[in-house]
Design a protein around this motif. Structure first.
Motif, short mmCIF file in Angstrom:
data_model
loop_
_atom_site.label_atom_id
_atom_site.label_comp_id
_atom_site.label_asym_id
_atom_site.label_seq_id
_atom_site.Cartn_x
_atom_site.Cartn_y
_atom_site.Cartn_z
N MET A 6 40.11 45.39 31.97
CA MET A 6 41.58 45.26 31.95
C MET A 6 42.11 44.85 33.32
N ASP A 7 41.54 45.40 34.39
CA ASP A 7 41.96 44.98 35.73
C ASP A 7 41.63 43.51 35.97
N PHE A 8 40.49 43.06 35.45
CA PHE A 8 40.10 41.65 35.57
C PHE A 8 41.10 40.78 34.80
N GLY A 9 41.52 41.25 33.63
CA GLY A 9 42.52 40.51 32.86
C GLY A 9 43.85 40.41 33.59
N SER A 10 44.22 41.47 34.31
CA SER A 10 45.47 41.43 35.09
C SER A 10 45.33 40.47 36.26
N LEU A 11 44.18 40.54 36.95
CA LEU A 11 43.93 39.66 38.10
C LEU A 11 44.01 38.19 37.69
N THR A 12 43.49 37.89 36.52
CA THR A 12 43.42 36.49 36.08
C THR A 12 44.63 36.09 35.23
N GLU A 13 45.52 37.06 34.99
CA GLU A 13 46.80 36.79 34.30
C GLU A 13 46.58 36.14 32.93
N VAL A 14 45.74 36.78 32.13
CA VAL A 14 45.50 36.28 30.78
C VAL A 14 46.63 36.75 29.86
N ARG A 15 46.73 36.10 28.69
CA ARG A 15 47.77 36.48 27.73
C ARG A 15 47.28 37.54 26.76
N GLN A 16 45.97 37.55 26.50
CA GLN A 16 45.40 38.54 25.59
C GLN A 16 43.95 38.79 25.95
N LEU A 17 43.55 40.06 25.88
CA LEU A 17 42.17 40.45 26.20
C LEU A 17 41.53 41.06 24.96
N VAL A 18 40.31 40.59 24.68
CA VAL A 18 39.49 41.21 23.63
C VAL A 18 38.26 41.79 24.31
N PRO A 19 38.26 43.09 24.63
CA PRO A 19 37.03 43.70 25.16
C PRO A 19 36.02 43.88 24.04
N PHE A 20 34.76 43.55 24.32
CA PHE A 20 33.73 43.72 23.30
C PHE A 20 32.40 43.95 24.01
N GLY B 122 33.92 34.93 37.82
CA GLY B 122 34.61 34.61 36.57
C GLY B 122 36.10 34.36 36.72
N GLY B 123 36.64 34.54 37.92
CA GLY B 123 38.09 34.48 38.11
C GLY B 123 38.69 33.12 37.76
N THR B 124 38.03 32.06 38.18
CA THR B 124 38.55 30.71 37.91
C THR B 124 38.39 30.37 36.42
N LEU B 125 37.29 30.83 35.81
CA LEU B 125 37.09 30.56 34.39
C LEU B 125 38.19 31.19 33.53
N ALA B 126 38.63 32.38 33.96
CA ALA B 126 39.56 33.14 33.12
C ALA B 126 41.03 32.92 33.47
N GLU C 246 29.88 41.64 35.26
CA GLU C 246 30.19 42.80 36.11
C GLU C 246 30.90 42.32 37.38
N PRO C 247 32.16 41.90 37.25
CA PRO C 247 32.86 41.38 38.43
C PRO C 247 33.12 42.45 39.49
N ALA C 248 33.02 43.73 39.11
CA ALA C 248 33.28 44.80 40.07
C ALA C 248 32.03 45.19 40.87
N SER D 21 39.51 43.60 44.55
CA SER D 21 39.80 43.67 45.99
C SER D 21 39.93 42.29 46.61
N LEU D 22 39.59 41.25 45.85
CA LEU D 22 39.64 39.88 46.36
C LEU D 22 40.52 39.03 45.45
N PRO D 23 41.05 37.92 45.98
CA PRO D 23 41.79 37.00 45.09
C PRO D 23 40.88 36.52 43.97
N ARG D 24 41.49 36.07 42.89
CA ARG D 24 40.66 35.73 41.73
C ARG D 24 39.70 34.58 42.01
N GLU D 25 40.06 33.69 42.96
CA GLU D 25 39.17 32.57 43.28
C GLU D 25 37.85 33.07 43.87
N TRP D 26 37.87 34.28 44.44
CA TRP D 26 36.67 34.83 45.06
C TRP D 26 36.04 35.93 44.21
N THR D 27 36.54 36.08 43.00
CA THR D 27 36.01 37.09 42.08
C THR D 27 35.20 36.40 41.01
#
Ligand SMILES: [Zn+2]
Ligand SMILES: [Zn+2]
Length: 279
Positions: A226-240, A190-194, A172-174, A182-188
């Motif tokens: 999806m917003d988390f995927g955009s913040l972390t600039e992933v190539r593909q997201l699988v929500p589950f 899971g941000g660095t992991l993703a 629950e990153p939100a 609202s924060l850079p991914r380094e401060w979110t």
């Protein structure tokens, strides 16, 4: 690496004809490296089916647990390799502030919850996480604590040829954010992991309206995923980690709603049990 979804449901195994397309087994993902390293991400009920596909010749399997909620460990007692002395099963997962991982798992592996105790299992090893970066077979594995009730980690697996898989099933990153992100991914969380992962498998349990009534439960809306995927600039997201109350038709609908709102610039593939991804 070859990534197979063996369990895509969250919270509770959910059989039923109207759940069959996305699947009813709880969280479990199998990863096989090009050099043969075999990793299992979480031990939900999907792990029973995974076990049946492990070749007789395999001598080591590593099971990486994100946390010890029931939906992530319930299949462990039905994971056939733990009963084989010729297979070394390494279990990675978080301890708590007062108990080691092995002691925490003993609660499950003891009567009255389960008839077999941990001491009867022939070839198990335990490893505490988060443990920074470690090499398991051909993979570099990074783990870090993430936002979810109780000690919970996410994993980032990097293959020698560079492919990156990030696994954040309960997240629950939100949490507590008035707007997200609202924060850079380094401060979110899971941000660095993703960051820049080729494939992100992430919690997408709720619709946006459902999330409002479940803030703090440790899960994400599809829109937040999806917003988390955009913040972390992933190539593909699988929500589950689909909500047990959602039918296949519900998941189709709330995914479409979230896609229209978030408009991600990357591919989104809702988690379907049995699907395979090659990285
Ligand atoms: Zn869960
Ligand atoms: Zn959980």
């Amino acid at each position: 690496m070859r990534v197979t979804l063996w369990g895509t449901r969250g919270s509770l195994a959910t059989p039923g004809a109207d759940m069959a397309r996305y699947g009813g087994n709880t969280s479990c993902v199998g990863v096989v490296g090009d050099a043969g390293t075999m990793l299992v991400l979480d031990a939900g009920t999907g792990i029973r089916g995974l076990a049946a596909t492990i070749p007789e010749s395999v001598r080591r399997v590593d099971v990486l647990l994100t946390h010890l909620h029931m939906d992530h460990i319930q299949g462990l007692g039905f994971f056939a390799p733990i009963y084989r002395p010729d297979v070394a099963v390494h279990i990675w997962g978080p301890g708590s502030t007062t108990m080691r991982l092995r002691s925490r798992l003993m609660r499950y592996f003891s009567p009255p919850l389960f008839p077999v105790s941990l001491s009867e299992l022939p070839n198990l090893s335990f490893h505490e996480v988060p443990s920074g970066e470690v090499d398991i077979g051909e993979f570099r594995v990074c783990s870090a604590l993430v936002a979810h009730p109780g000690p919970t980690v996410g994993y980032r697996l990097t293959a020698p040829e560079g492919g990156v898989l990030t696994y954040l099933p309960d997240h629950e990153p939100a949490l507590a954010a008035l707007t997200f992100p609202s924060l850079p991914r380094e401060w979110t969380s899971g941000g660095t992991l993703a960051a820049n992962a080729d494939l992100l498998i992430h919690d997408g349990q709720y619709s946006a309206s459902e999330y409002c009534g479940h803030c703090g439960w440790g899960h994400s809306s599809l829109a937040h995923a999806m917003d988390f995927g955009s913040l972390t600039e992933v190539r593909q997201l699988v929500p589950f980690h689909h909500d047990p109350g959602h039918t296949d038709i519900d998941i189709d609908r709330i995914t479409q709603e979230a896609l229209e709102k978030a408009k991600p610039a990357y591919r989104v593939t809702p988690g379907v049990e049995g699907s395979v991804f090659e990285l």
